[in-house]
Design an enzyme around this catalytic site. Structure first.
Site, PDB file in Angstrom:
ATOM      1  N   GLY A  66       0.794  -1.215   0.000  1.00 19.22           N
ATOM      2  CA  GLY A  66       0.000   0.000   0.000  1.00 19.22           C
ATOM      3  C   GLY A  66       0.835   1.278   0.000  1.00 19.22           C
ATOM      4  N   GLY A 105       2.881   2.284  -2.468  1.00 17.36           N
ATOM      5  CA  GLY A 105       3.040   2.899  -3.788  1.00 17.36           C
ATOM      6  C   GLY A 105       4.033   2.213  -4.720  1.00 17.36           C
ATOM      7  N   LYS A 106       4.377   0.971  -4.440  1.00 19.34           N
ATOM      8  CA  LYS A 106       5.305   0.250  -5.325  1.00 19.34           C
ATOM      9  C   LYS A 106       4.715   0.090  -6.721  1.00 19.34           C
ATOM     10  CE  LYS A 106       5.458  -3.439  -2.739  1.00 19.34           C
ATOM     11  NZ  LYS A 106       4.635  -2.940  -1.621  1.00 19.34           N
ATOM     12  N   SER A 107       3.509  -0.473  -6.782  1.00 18.20           N
ATOM     13  CA  SER A 107       2.899  -0.717  -8.091  1.00 18.20           C
ATOM     14  C   SER A 107       2.530   0.590  -8.775  1.00 18.20           C
ATOM     15  CB  SER A 107       1.653  -1.600  -7.959  1.00 18.20           C
ATOM     16  OG  SER A 107       1.999  -2.805  -7.323  1.00 18.20           O
ATOM     17  N   TYR A 108       2.126   1.588  -7.983  1.00 17.12           N
ATOM     18  CA  TYR A 108       1.825   2.895  -8.553  1.00 17.12           C
ATOM     19  C   TYR A 108       3.058   3.449  -9.265  1.00 17.12           C
ATOM     20  CZ  TYR A 108       0.171   7.684  -9.024  1.00 17.12           C
ATOM     21  OH  TYR A 108      -0.200   8.900  -9.547  1.00 17.12           O
ATOM     22  N   ASP A 129       8.715  -5.527  -8.988  1.00 24.78           N
ATOM     23  CA  ASP A 129       7.778  -5.016  -7.989  1.00 24.78           C
ATOM     24  C   ASP A 129       7.806  -6.046  -6.852  1.00 24.78           C
ATOM     25  OD1 ASP A 129       5.633  -3.991  -6.567  1.00 24.78           O
ATOM     26  OD2 ASP A 129       4.290  -3.857  -8.296  1.00 24.78           O
ATOM     27  N   GLY A 148       5.364  -7.039  -0.445  1.00 24.69           N
ATOM     28  CA  GLY A 148       5.294  -6.073   0.650  1.00 24.69           C
ATOM     29  C   GLY A 148       6.363  -6.373   1.696  1.00 24.69           C
TER      30      GLY A 148
HETATM   31  P1  ADP Z   1       1.736  -1.220  -3.294  1.00 23.34           P
HETATM   32  O1  ADP Z   1       1.949  -1.700  -4.684  1.00 23.34           O
HETATM   33  O2  ADP Z   1       3.004  -0.763  -2.632  1.00 23.34           O
HETATM   34  O3  ADP Z   1       1.006  -2.200  -2.444  1.00 23.34           O
HETATM   35  P2  ADP Z   1       0.040   0.747  -4.562  1.00 23.34           P
HETATM   36  O4  ADP Z   1       1.014   1.207  -5.584  1.00 23.34           O
HETATM   37  O5  ADP Z   1      -1.015  -0.173  -5.047  1.00 23.34           O
HETATM   38  O6  ADP Z   1       0.807   0.089  -3.325  1.00 23.34           O
HETATM   39  O7  ADP Z   1      -0.580   2.047  -3.895  1.00 23.34           O
HETATM   40  C1  ADP Z   1      -1.628   2.006  -2.951  1.00 23.34           C
HETATM   41  C2  ADP Z   1      -2.603   3.139  -3.217  1.00 23.34           C
HETATM   42  O8  ADP Z   1      -1.969   4.407  -3.064  1.00 23.34           O
HETATM   43  C3  ADP Z   1      -3.153   3.125  -4.633  1.00 23.34           C
HETATM   44  O9  ADP Z   1      -4.520   3.428  -4.583  1.00 23.34           O
HETATM   45  C4  ADP Z   1      -2.395   4.210  -5.347  1.00 23.34           C
HETATM   46  O10 ADP Z   1      -3.164   4.814  -6.365  1.00 23.34           O
HETATM   47  C5  ADP Z   1      -2.076   5.197  -4.242  1.00 23.34           C
HETATM   48  N1  ADP Z   1      -0.776   5.831  -4.492  1.00 23.34           N
HETATM   49  C6  ADP Z   1       0.423   5.248  -4.324  1.00 23.34           C
HETATM   50  N2  ADP Z   1       1.432   6.082  -4.635  1.00 23.34           N
HETATM   51  C7  ADP Z   1       0.863   7.233  -5.037  1.00 23.34           C
HETATM   52  C8  ADP Z   1       1.369   8.496  -5.495  1.00 23.34           C
HETATM   53  N3  ADP Z   1       2.695   8.711  -5.618  1.00 23.34           N
HETATM   54  N4  ADP Z   1       0.477   9.467  -5.820  1.00 23.34           N
HETATM   55  C9  ADP Z   1      -0.848   9.241  -5.714  1.00 23.34           C
HETATM   56  N5  ADP Z   1      -1.380   8.074  -5.283  1.00 23.34           N
HETATM   57  C10 ADP Z   1      -0.559   7.077  -4.945  1.00 23.34           C
HETATM   58 MG    MG Z   2       1.368  -3.591  -5.480  1.00 20.10          MG
END
Ligand code: ADP
Ligand code: MG
Length: 365
Positions: free
Chosen positions: A111, A113-116, A254, A257
């Site tokens: 959560g 922002g890795k995948s983001y 990616d 967690g």
């Molecule tokens: P992870 O892959 O690390 O589990 P995600 O990339 O799925 O986490 O991010 C979790 C949530 O936070 C998503 O809804 C994503 O859109 C939001 N988010 C993450 N990074 C950003 C960012 N840099 N700007 C805006 N929203 C973000």
């Molecule tokens: Mg992810």
């Protein structure tokens, strides 16, 4: 051979709903490329880290009608996907075009922002699709001097099993085998590699792979945050006039967690997962620590690459023939303080690793 340190970036995201509802405070601050984190229970206790890049993506943005995150005029600080790509993606692309191997790793708690950052969501395209756009653009622009081929593969590592995300049925067969060859190092046997000639084609494959990943996870009652996703882009460039072929592998990872895995699911699953799932993540940490020790001149007898699937596949990216970048993603919230601090410490260790990248070129056969 010149030495080349792993480059490290940190990125902090906006509050999510849960954090907002909990009335969270932001404990992270950034000034140019340094990051400071404050202990919410002891505000005098601060730790600062200096990385190569720090991205403040916490606030000062709004989502436009298409869902795109754009910086608010009042606060131009929001680091969007484009600015992250300019610093991290462009360099990887240039390296690859020169014939170097390149690796990009995203590390952080679920959560954060890795995948983001890596893949992105909807119109907020992340590093991988932007990289592909620019790669095929560069290929089209260089047609006079070289002939290029791109191969795409995408896999998941779950429970120390390698699952091909581009082919059906590899999950039921119990995973693909890892092999080792003198020249090539470790590789996945029988992994599907798809020749691609456009960014759209790559994007379609990525969508297909992501679908396979989530449906498979649901099927196995597993959580995809516990698996690692690895994309390999192979670029082959044939320079006919010089009679030279350059080959580079781009690894895009990616990671699972980083949080301590809290158990859920059946007892049997838990046992299996406890030992295996994070064997790859734990071993990655051990490899990074050992290499960080090497870099500061400590005697290290053994780098445990062979202890996990992930570290076998990333051997060249860690202390070897690759230019490597890690993006460490953080929640801004006080309730995530411990995890964020541990992410920053991990990234600090990774920054000490020295690689020895070389241009992979040979006479055209
Ligand atoms: P992870 O892959 O690390 O589990 P995600 O990339 O799925 O986490 O991010 C979790 C949530 O936070 C998503 O809804 C994503 O859109 C939001 N988010 C993450 N990074 C950003 C960012 N840099 N700007 C805006 N929203 C973000
Ligand atoms: Mg992810």
């Amino acid at each position: 051979i010149s030495k080349d340190c792993v480059r490290v970036a940190a990125r902090v995201r906006p509050f999510n709903k849960r954090e907002k509802d909990a009335g969270s405070r932001c404990v992270v601050s950034m000034v140019s490329s340094s990051i400071t984190i404050q202990d919410p229970r002891d505000p005098q206790n601060r730790r600062s880290f200096c990385f190569d890049f720090a991205y403040w993506s916490h606030s000062g943005f709004f989502q436009d009608r298409s869902g795109l995150f754009v910086p608010e005029e009042a606060d131009g600080r929001y680091a969007d996907q484009d600015s992250v790509f300019q610093d991290l993606g462009e360099g990887i692309l240039e390296n690859a075009l020169q014939g170097y191997n390149a690796t990009l790793l995203a590390y952080g708690q679920t959560g954060s922002g890795k995948s983001y950052s890596m893949v992105g969501y909807g119109p907020n395209k992340g590093l991988v699709p932007k990289l592909c756009d620019r790669l095929f653009e560069a290929i089209r622009g260089n047609q006079e001097t070289r002939q290029c081929q791109v191969f795409f593969s995408m896999m998941e590592i779950y429970n120390e099993q390698v699952i091909d995300l581009l082919s059906q049925g590899s999950r039921t067969s119990g995973g693909l085998r890892i092999r080792e060859e003198q020249q090539r190092g470790f590789y996945v046997e029988g992994l599907r590699t798809v020749p691609c000639d456009s960014a759209q084609q790559v994007e379609q494959l990525m969508e297909q792979g992501t679908r396979t990943r989530t449906t498979a996870a649901t099927h196995m009652n597993a959580n995809s945050s516990r698996s690692h996703m690895l994309i390999i882009l192979q670029l082959k460039q044939i320079f006919s006039k010089e009679n030279i072929t350059k080959q580079s592998n781009i690894n895009l990872v990616d990671l699972a967690g980083s949080e301590r895995q809290r158990s859920c699911g059946s007892e049997a699953d838990r046992l299996k997962e406890g030992t295996a799932i994070n064997l790859s993540l734990t071993t990655l940490g051990n490899v990074i620590s050992a290499l960080a020790d090497v870099a500061v001149g400590r005697k290290v007898i053994h780098i445990p690459y062979r202890d996990s699937v992930l570290t076998k596949l990333l051997q060249s990216a860690l202390g070897g023939n690759s230019r490597t970048v890690m993006i460490a993603t953080l929640s801004p919230a006080d309730i995530c303080y411990e995890e964020s601090l541990s992410t920053l410490r991990y990234a600090e260790r990774a920054k000490r690793i020295q690689n020895r990248p070389v241009v992979n070129e040979s006479p055209t056969e």
